[in-house]
Design an enzyme around this catalytic site. Structure first.
Site, mmCIF file in Angstrom:
data_model
loop_
_atom_site.group_PDB
_atom_site.id
_atom_site.type_symbol
_atom_site.label_atom_id
_atom_site.label_comp_id
_atom_site.label_asym_id
_atom_site.label_seq_id
_atom_site.Cartn_x
_atom_site.Cartn_y
_atom_site.Cartn_z
ATOM 1 N N ARG A 1 -4.892 3.421 4.190
ATOM 2 C CA ARG A 1 -6.342 3.371 4.457
ATOM 3 C C ARG A 1 -6.699 2.342 5.514
ATOM 4 O O ARG A 1 -7.763 2.419 6.138
ATOM 5 C CB ARG A 1 -7.112 3.156 3.154
ATOM 6 C CG ARG A 1 -7.172 4.437 2.323
ATOM 7 C CD ARG A 1 -7.808 4.149 0.995
ATOM 8 N NE ARG A 1 -7.018 3.210 0.223
ATOM 9 C CZ ARG A 1 -6.509 3.446 -0.968
ATOM 10 N NH1 ARG A 1 -6.730 4.589 -1.545
ATOM 11 N NH2 ARG A 1 -5.798 2.537 -1.591
ATOM 12 N N GLU B 1 3.427 -4.686 -8.996
ATOM 13 C CA GLU B 1 3.364 -5.008 -10.421
ATOM 14 C C GLU B 1 4.718 -4.703 -11.089
ATOM 15 O O GLU B 1 5.227 -5.466 -11.879
ATOM 16 C CB GLU B 1 2.244 -4.210 -11.071
ATOM 17 C CG GLU B 1 1.872 -4.793 -12.413
ATOM 18 C CD GLU B 1 0.632 -4.122 -12.956
ATOM 19 O OE1 GLU B 1 0.002 -3.345 -12.221
ATOM 20 O OE2 GLU B 1 0.321 -4.386 -14.125
#
Ligand code: AMP
Length: 173
Positions: free
Chosen positions: A59, A96
């Protein structure tokens, strides 16, 4: 600015429970909002001697390319591992679960180049910190890390100490 903020759709629990996902597609699809957002992100850099805008996959390309067009500079691509065809430098960063890698063409930066790095959302700051490390290792001078939106509660700025950080829209949830 409130009008632009309202154009971003909050999607709770995407891609997993507990995440408030900021969906920018609803802003991008509105011509006046997209144009206004890019104008506001780019206009502070007119006549500042910017050599290039770096966009971070994916993006960040939508922000970075439009800003570069506005500023009359080239746009440089930071991509996920294995996508760029020529000689690259890369940086690993923690996700993560596990790790990921970003790359840029080694010859796209010449030392001393004045760069703006663009992305859509500043969350934990891990991605941008990795990009900053990679660009700095090539001798780039980073004028600003520039985001459409910032999730202030995640304090991504703390990972970007020493960098100028700008975000157009701030969300506290
Ligand atoms: P981070 O490294 O945590 O700052 O986030 C890296 C990238 O993940 C950002 O460039 C965003 O594209 C995306 N991202 C992370 N969290 C969110 C969120 N809550 N909503 C939308 N995009 C996000």
């Amino acid at each position: 600015m409130q009008n632009l903020k309202k154009r971003i759709r909050n999607v709770p629990d995407f891609p997993k429970k507990g995440i408030q996902f900021k969906d920018i597609t609803t802003l991008l699809s509105d011509p006046a909002s997209y144009q206004r957002a890019i104008d506001l992100m780019a206009h502070r850099h007119f006549d500042k001697g910017i050599d290039a805008v770096v966009g971070v996959e994916a993006r960040g390309f939508i922000m970075g390319a439009a800003m570069a067009y506005k500023l009359g500079t080239g746009v440089l691509l930071v991509r996920k591992k294995g996508k760029l065809p020529h000689k690259t430098v890369s940086v690993s960063y923690a996700l993560e679960y596990g790790k990921d890698q970003l790359e840029i063409h080694e010859d796209s930066i010449t030392p001393g180049m004045r760069i703006i790095v663009a992305d859509d959302v500043l969350a934990t700051g891990g991605t941008m910190a990795a990009v900053v490390e990679m660009l700095t290792s090539l001798g780039a001078r980073i004028v600003e890390c520039c985001f459409l939106a910032e999730l202030t509660s995640l304090d991504g700025r703390s990972k970007l100490k020493g960098q100028k950080v700008f975000s157009l829209l701030k969300f506290d949830d």
